[in-house]
Design a protein around this motif. Sequence first.
Motif, short mmCIF file in Angstrom:
data_model
loop_
_atom_site.label_atom_id
_atom_site.label_comp_id
_atom_site.label_asym_id
_atom_site.label_seq_id
_atom_site.Cartn_x
_atom_site.Cartn_y
_atom_site.Cartn_z
N GLY A 57 0.82 -1.21 0.00
CA GLY A 57 0.00 0.00 0.00
C GLY A 57 0.85 1.26 0.00
O GLY A 57 0.59 2.22 -0.74
N LEU A 58 1.90 1.30 0.82
CA LEU A 58 2.80 2.44 0.84
C LEU A 58 3.59 2.55 -0.47
O LEU A 58 3.86 3.64 -0.95
CB LEU A 58 3.75 2.36 2.03
N GLY A 59 3.94 1.40 -1.04
CA GLY A 59 4.61 1.42 -2.34
C GLY A 59 3.72 1.99 -3.43
O GLY A 59 4.16 2.79 -4.26
N PHE A 60 2.46 1.60 -3.42
CA PHE A 60 1.50 2.14 -4.40
C PHE A 60 1.33 3.64 -4.20
O PHE A 60 1.29 4.41 -5.16
CB PHE A 60 0.15 1.44 -4.27
N ALA A 61 1.23 4.08 -2.95
CA ALA A 61 1.07 5.51 -2.66
C ALA A 61 2.29 6.29 -3.15
O ALA A 61 2.16 7.37 -3.74
CB ALA A 61 0.86 5.73 -1.17
N GLY A 62 3.46 5.76 -2.91
CA GLY A 62 4.69 6.43 -3.38
C GLY A 62 4.77 6.47 -4.90
O GLY A 62 5.15 7.48 -5.48
N PHE A 63 4.41 5.38 -5.54
CA PHE A 63 4.42 5.33 -7.00
C PHE A 63 3.44 6.34 -7.59
O PHE A 63 3.75 7.07 -8.52
CB PHE A 63 4.08 3.92 -7.49
N PHE A 64 2.25 6.40 -7.01
CA PHE A 64 1.24 7.33 -7.49
C PHE A 64 1.69 8.78 -7.29
O PHE A 64 1.45 9.64 -8.14
CB PHE A 64 -0.09 7.08 -6.78
N ALA A 65 2.36 9.05 -6.16
CA ALA A 65 2.86 10.40 -5.89
C ALA A 65 3.93 10.80 -6.89
O ALA A 65 3.94 11.95 -7.38
CB ALA A 65 3.40 10.48 -4.47
N VAL A 66 4.81 9.89 -7.24
CA VAL A 66 5.87 10.20 -8.21
C VAL A 66 5.27 10.43 -9.59
O VAL A 66 5.66 11.37 -10.31
CB VAL A 66 6.91 9.05 -8.24
N VAL A 67 4.34 9.60 -10.00
CA VAL A 67 3.72 9.75 -11.32
C VAL A 67 2.93 11.06 -11.39
O VAL A 67 3.01 11.79 -12.38
CB VAL A 67 2.81 8.53 -11.63
N SER A 68 2.19 11.39 -10.35
CA SER A 68 1.41 12.63 -10.38
C SER A 68 2.32 13.85 -10.39
O SER A 68 2.02 14.85 -11.05
CB SER A 68 0.46 12.70 -9.19
N ARG A 69 3.46 13.79 -9.72
CA ARG A 69 4.40 14.91 -9.75
C ARG A 69 5.03 15.07 -11.14
O ARG A 69 5.24 16.19 -11.61
CB ARG A 69 5.48 14.73 -8.72
N ALA A 70 5.28 13.95 -11.80
CA ALA A 70 5.86 14.02 -13.15
C ALA A 70 4.86 14.65 -14.13
O ALA A 70 5.25 15.46 -14.97
CB ALA A 70 6.25 12.62 -13.63
N PHE A 71 3.58 14.29 -14.00
CA PHE A 71 2.58 14.90 -14.88
C PHE A 71 2.32 16.36 -14.54
O PHE A 71 2.00 17.15 -15.40
CB PHE A 71 1.26 14.12 -14.80
#
Length: 74
Positions: A57-71
């Motif tokens: 769950g924390l890995g998914f949250a971190g991945f989503f945060a990185v992707v949203s920051r890139a966009f």
Amino acid sequence: MRPDPQETAPAKKQRRYWHRTDWLSLFSGLLFIGIGVRYLVEPPPNTGVMVLTLVFGLGFAGFFAVVSRAFRKR
């Protein structure tokens, strides 16, 4: 008699500050709330399963945060 300063000053537009959503904090908080509710509602589950749920769950949250920051930077 002097006029009131409020009457003579131009009306300022009220600025609203909209901050960006911190997705990592949001998803992490929801994950911990969900795990806490899970422990309150039902008997304690297998600890290994809950640790894996927390890590993924924390890995998914971190991945989503990185992707949203890139966009967001585009």
